[in-house]
Scaffold this active site. Structure first.
Site, PDB file in Angstrom:
ATOM      1  N   LYS A 168      -7.432   4.208   7.565  1.00  0.00           N
ATOM      2  CA  LYS A 168      -6.112   3.945   8.157  1.00  0.00           C
ATOM      3  C   LYS A 168      -5.064   4.831   7.510  1.00  0.00           C
ATOM      4  CE  LYS A 168      -3.335   0.410   6.692  1.00  0.00           C
ATOM      5  NZ  LYS A 168      -1.941   0.815   6.417  1.00  0.00           N
ATOM      6  N   ASN A 169      -5.043   4.875   6.167  1.00  0.00           N
ATOM      7  CA  ASN A 169      -3.920   5.540   5.482  1.00  0.00           C
ATOM      8  C   ASN A 169      -4.025   7.053   5.496  1.00  0.00           C
ATOM      9  OD1 ASN A 169      -2.726   3.116   5.124  1.00  0.00           O
ATOM     10  ND2 ASN A 169      -3.459   2.820   3.026  1.00  0.00           N
ATOM     11  N   CYS A 181       4.236  -3.678   5.933  1.00  0.00           N
ATOM     12  CA  CYS A 181       4.014  -4.853   5.073  1.00  0.00           C
ATOM     13  C   CYS A 181       5.185  -5.045   4.093  1.00  0.00           C
ATOM     14  CB  CYS A 181       2.758  -4.650   4.225  1.00  0.00           C
ATOM     15  SG  CYS A 181       1.260  -4.784   5.172  1.00  0.00           S
ATOM     16  N   ARG A 193      10.727  -1.364  -1.115  1.00  0.00           N
ATOM     17  CA  ARG A 193       9.934  -0.152  -0.847  1.00  0.00           C
ATOM     18  C   ARG A 193      10.881   0.967  -0.405  1.00  0.00           C
ATOM     19  NH1 ARG A 193       4.644  -1.689   2.597  1.00  0.00           N
ATOM     20  NH2 ARG A 193       3.861   0.286   1.783  1.00  0.00           N
ATOM     21  N   PRO A 194      11.683   1.484  -1.365  1.00  0.00           N
ATOM     22  CA  PRO A 194      12.635   2.552  -0.999  1.00  0.00           C
ATOM     23  C   PRO A 194      11.914   3.851  -0.624  1.00  0.00           C
ATOM     24  CG  PRO A 194      12.547   2.292  -3.365  1.00  0.00           C
ATOM     25  CD  PRO A 194      11.693   1.198  -2.789  1.00  0.00           C
ATOM     26  N   ASP A 226      -4.204  -1.863  -3.068  1.00  0.00           N
ATOM     27  CA  ASP A 226      -4.625  -2.477  -1.797  1.00  0.00           C
ATOM     28  C   ASP A 226      -5.840  -3.373  -1.966  1.00  0.00           C
ATOM     29  OD1 ASP A 226      -3.758   0.391   0.280  1.00  0.00           O
ATOM     30  OD2 ASP A 226      -2.560  -1.178  -0.674  1.00  0.00           O
ATOM     31  N   ARG A 284      -3.890  -4.631  12.068  1.00  0.00           N
ATOM     32  CA  ARG A 284      -3.261  -3.315  11.863  1.00  0.00           C
ATOM     33  C   ARG A 284      -4.220  -2.369  11.138  1.00  0.00           C
ATOM     34  NH1 ARG A 284       1.157  -3.773   8.120  1.00  0.00           N
ATOM     35  NH2 ARG A 284       1.002  -1.515   8.254  1.00  0.00           N
TER      36      ARG A 284
HETATM   37  C1  EPZ Z   1       0.888   3.763   0.723  1.00  0.00           C
HETATM   38  O1  EPZ Z   1       2.154   3.122   0.791  1.00  0.00           O
HETATM   39  C2  EPZ Z   1      -0.050   2.918   1.546  1.00  0.00           C
HETATM   40  N1  EPZ Z   1       0.441   2.843   2.913  1.00  0.00           N
HETATM   41  C3  EPZ Z   1      -0.134   1.505   0.961  1.00  0.00           C
HETATM   42  O2  EPZ Z   1      -1.133   0.805   1.694  1.00  0.00           O
HETATM   43  C4  EPZ Z   1      -0.591   1.598  -0.491  1.00  0.00           C
HETATM   44  O3  EPZ Z   1      -0.559   0.309  -1.053  1.00  0.00           O
HETATM   45  C5  EPZ Z   1       0.358   2.525  -1.263  1.00  0.00           C
HETATM   46  O4  EPZ Z   1       0.403   3.814  -0.627  1.00  0.00           O
HETATM   47  C6  EPZ Z   1      -0.113   2.734  -2.701  1.00  0.00           C
HETATM   48  O5  EPZ Z   1      -1.407   3.248  -2.695  1.00  0.00           O
HETATM   49  C7  EPZ Z   1       0.196   3.887   3.733  1.00  0.00           C
HETATM   50  O6  EPZ Z   1      -0.415   4.866   3.351  1.00  0.00           O
HETATM   51  C8  EPZ Z   1       0.702   3.744   5.148  1.00  0.00           C
HETATM   52  P1  EPZ Z   1       3.894   4.581  -2.473  1.00  0.00           P
HETATM   53  P2  EPZ Z   1       3.482   3.905   0.262  1.00  0.00           P
HETATM   54  O7  EPZ Z   1       4.928   5.491  -1.933  1.00  0.00           O
HETATM   55  O8  EPZ Z   1       3.352   5.339   0.585  1.00  0.00           O
HETATM   56  C9  EPZ Z   1       7.705   3.044  -4.863  1.00  0.00           C
HETATM   57  C10 EPZ Z   1      -2.024  -0.875   3.028  1.00  0.00           C
HETATM   58  O9  EPZ Z   1      -2.276  -2.077   2.844  1.00  0.00           O
HETATM   59  N2  EPZ Z   1       8.423   4.123  -4.158  1.00  0.00           N
HETATM   60  O10 EPZ Z   1       2.727   5.147  -3.217  1.00  0.00           O
HETATM   61  O11 EPZ Z   1       4.661   3.164   0.737  1.00  0.00           O
HETATM   62  C11 EPZ Z   1       7.214   1.957  -3.915  1.00  0.00           C
HETATM   63  O12 EPZ Z   1       8.237   1.001  -3.702  1.00  0.00           O
HETATM   64  C12 EPZ Z   1      -0.727  -0.307   2.517  1.00  0.00           C
HETATM   65  O13 EPZ Z   1      -2.793  -0.068   3.615  1.00  0.00           O
HETATM   66  C13 EPZ Z   1       9.751   4.374  -4.530  1.00  0.00           C
HETATM   67  O14 EPZ Z   1      10.318   3.720  -5.410  1.00  0.00           O
HETATM   68  O15 EPZ Z   1       3.320   3.686  -1.306  1.00  0.00           O
HETATM   69  C14 EPZ Z   1       6.046   1.389  -4.666  1.00  0.00           C
HETATM   70  O16 EPZ Z   1       6.513   0.461  -5.623  1.00  0.00           O
HETATM   71  C15 EPZ Z   1       0.101  -1.332   1.775  1.00  0.00           C
HETATM   72  N3  EPZ Z   1      10.413   5.372  -3.896  1.00  0.00           N
HETATM   73  C16 EPZ Z   1       5.445   2.602  -5.383  1.00  0.00           C
HETATM   74  O17 EPZ Z   1       6.489   3.581  -5.402  1.00  0.00           O
HETATM   75  C17 EPZ Z   1       9.814   6.134  -2.915  1.00  0.00           C
HETATM   76  O18 EPZ Z   1      10.494   7.044  -2.382  1.00  0.00           O
HETATM   77  C18 EPZ Z   1       4.250   3.210  -4.674  1.00  0.00           C
HETATM   78  O19 EPZ Z   1       4.633   3.461  -3.352  1.00  0.00           O
HETATM   79  C19 EPZ Z   1       8.486   5.859  -2.569  1.00  0.00           C
HETATM   80  C20 EPZ Z   1       7.806   4.853  -3.200  1.00  0.00           C
END
Ligand code: EPZ
Length: 430
Positions: A22-23, A117, A122-123, A305, A397
């Site tokens: 998916k991702n 989700c 999640r900024p 995840d 999803r």
């Molecule tokens: C991706 O989310 C995945 N989603 C998530 O999977 C997964 O849990 C996550 O990566 C971590 O592996 C998709 O790929 C669609 P991050 P993403 O940016 O990109 C903070 C699932 O169940 N952050 O790595 O949103 C953020 O808040 C989903 O398949 C900032 O602060 O994750 C989090 O605490 C759930 N500023 C951490 O970083 C930013 O600009 C990691 O987020 C971006 C992120």
């Protein structure tokens, strides 16, 4: 209202085929916009997030043709818009990848703030920081993010924290820019490598994906490509835990064992037997589960995840286990639901303390998000009695044909549609 109904206590046995990741898919589908020719994607998972991604592409003017099985032909070479409307963008978090790909191709994009989700704050500040570094002017306009640039110029980018989304979005934005972009503190998840491999298959010049330094040298033209998406390591991990939790014996096929190393390592520590082959793994159990402490971390650490899934298994272990969720600040909302099934878990901020219980009991529960929903399915499969899960759209999803796949493994699970109870007429007080 649609629900899953599970009659628990049956061992899962047999074989299950893992679908496309998916991702990776939700990033590679928007990335097709960058191509100057049509592309063919194989091993595309049939899940609602992918449906949304294709709906957005079609809304922008792309043509999408479903070929045999999970193969799709996409021609995004004549888009009519660079705006992704709120009603579609709100349906999934990954809609922000259209920011990177539209901006990377047309130097302009307007996309609604993402949905997806709820896992706490999640900024997308790191995404915007990267876009600005390579020349973008960004603005937030009534819930829509606007980014434009006269020129996309390669630049060094250092992420304040490891972020999958911003790492991928930067590759999409910089791949056709002028000059060299260097991402430091990059995420290393398998889908990062898959997106880079897809872009390189079209003629991009990206080096270092999978390490914490990724170099993107902009190119002018990206040719069409036929590309197969990697198997979903989280779907595979989900079936690994389901097999273990039910004391089953399952062969999980179409996997890349290397992507599962950390999950395999932790499950073996818990006492699960795992046998790895070239593109499959067999999961069996022959004894009690052992209490184990888990801390989530960016790849190659234990994937966040998988956190709700491993927590469910640890509810069945002997002794006390501690789970520390270091990626998201609110990813324990499933704990209340597991407690309804007899689990003994206490949560304090990012830490969950799990006191193993011998057995879980079936109960009516609610899926708060995608992976928590999958964890509740696993809990229901392992529990004695009947479990009803509502809000199952979260689960659909990210898991292709989950009912059929579990049926084939011997699970007693079905999807029902409940019509709303007739309005109860309440006798008015005299
Ligand atoms: C991706 O989310 C995945 N989603 C998530 O999977 C997964 O849990 C996550 O990566 C971590 O592996 C998709 O790929 C669609 P991050 P993403 O940016 O990109 C903070 C699932 O169940 N952050 O790595 O949103 C953020 O808040 C989903 O398949 C900032 O602060 O994750 C989090 O605490 C759930 N500023 C951490 O970083 C930013 O600009 C990691 O987020 C971006 C992120």
């Amino acid at each position: 209202m649609e629900k899953f109904i599970i009659k628990g206590g049956r061992r899962l046995t047999g074989e299950v085929e893992i679908s496309g990741a998916k991702n990776a898919a939700v990033a590679i589908i928007p990335a097709v916009i960058l191509s100057d020719e049509p592309c063919i994607l194989e091993n595309v998972p049939k899940i609602s997030d992918v449906d949304v991604a294709f709906k957005i592409l079609a809304e922008l003017g792309a043509s999408i043709e479903y070929l045999e099985n999970s193969t799709v032909r996409i021609d995004a070479t004549n888009l009519i818009s660079t705006v992704v409307p709120y009603d579609l963008a709100k349906l999934m978090r990954a809609s922000y990848y259209f920011l990177g790909s539209l901006f990377g191709k047309y130097r302009t994009a307007r996309v609604s703030m993402p949905g997806g989700c709820y896992l706490g704050d999640r900024p997308i500040d790191q995404h915007l920081k990267a876009f600005v570094s390579i020349g973008a002017v960004t603005a937030l306009d009534h819930g829509m993010i606007d980014i434009t640039a006269d020129e996309i110029k390669g630049a060094p980018i250092f992420f304040d924290l490891v972020t999958v989304g911003a790492t991928i979005n930067t590759m999409l934005a910089a791949v056709k820019g002028n000059g060299l972009t260097v991402i430091e503190n990059a995420a290393k998840e398998p889908q990062i490598v898959d997106v880079a491999n897809f872009l390189n298959s079209m003629g991009a010049d990206i080096m270092g994906a999978g390490t914490d330094v990724i170099k993107i040298r902009g190119v002018k033209y990206l040719r069409g490509s036929t590309y197969s998406i990697i198997p979903d390591q989280i779907e595979a991990g989900t079936y690994m835990v389901a097999a273990a939790a039910t004391g089953g014996n399952v062969l999980i096929k179409n996997v890349i064992p290397k992507h599962l190393e950390t999950i395999t390592n932790r499950l073996e520590k818990i006492g699960v037997n795992i046998e790895s082959f070239d593109d499959s793994i067999r999961v069996t159990t022959d004894g009690p589960f052992i209490k184990t402490n888990i801390r989530t971390a960016p790849h190659p650490g234990f994937p966040t995840d998988m956190q709700p899934l491993i927590a469910t298994l640890l509810c069945l272990a002997e002794g006390t286990s501690i789970i520390t969720e270091d990626i998201f600040d609110d990813r324990f909302r499933y704990v209340d639901e597991l407690r309804r099934m007899g689990a003994e878990i206490s949560v304090d901020g990012k830490v969950a303390v799990i006191d193993g219980v011998g057995k879980l009991m079936g109960a009516p529960v609610n899926a708060p998000d995608l992976r928590a929903g999958a964890a509740l399915i696993v809990a229901g499969l392992a529990a004695s009695g009947v479990t009803e899960i509502d809000s199952i759209s979260h689960i659909e999803r990210g898991y292709q044909n989950i009912i059929e796949k579990l049926h084939r493994l011997g699970a007693d699970i079905e999807k029902i549609t409940e019509t709303a109870a007739p309005e109860q007429t309440v006798a008015k007080a005299g």
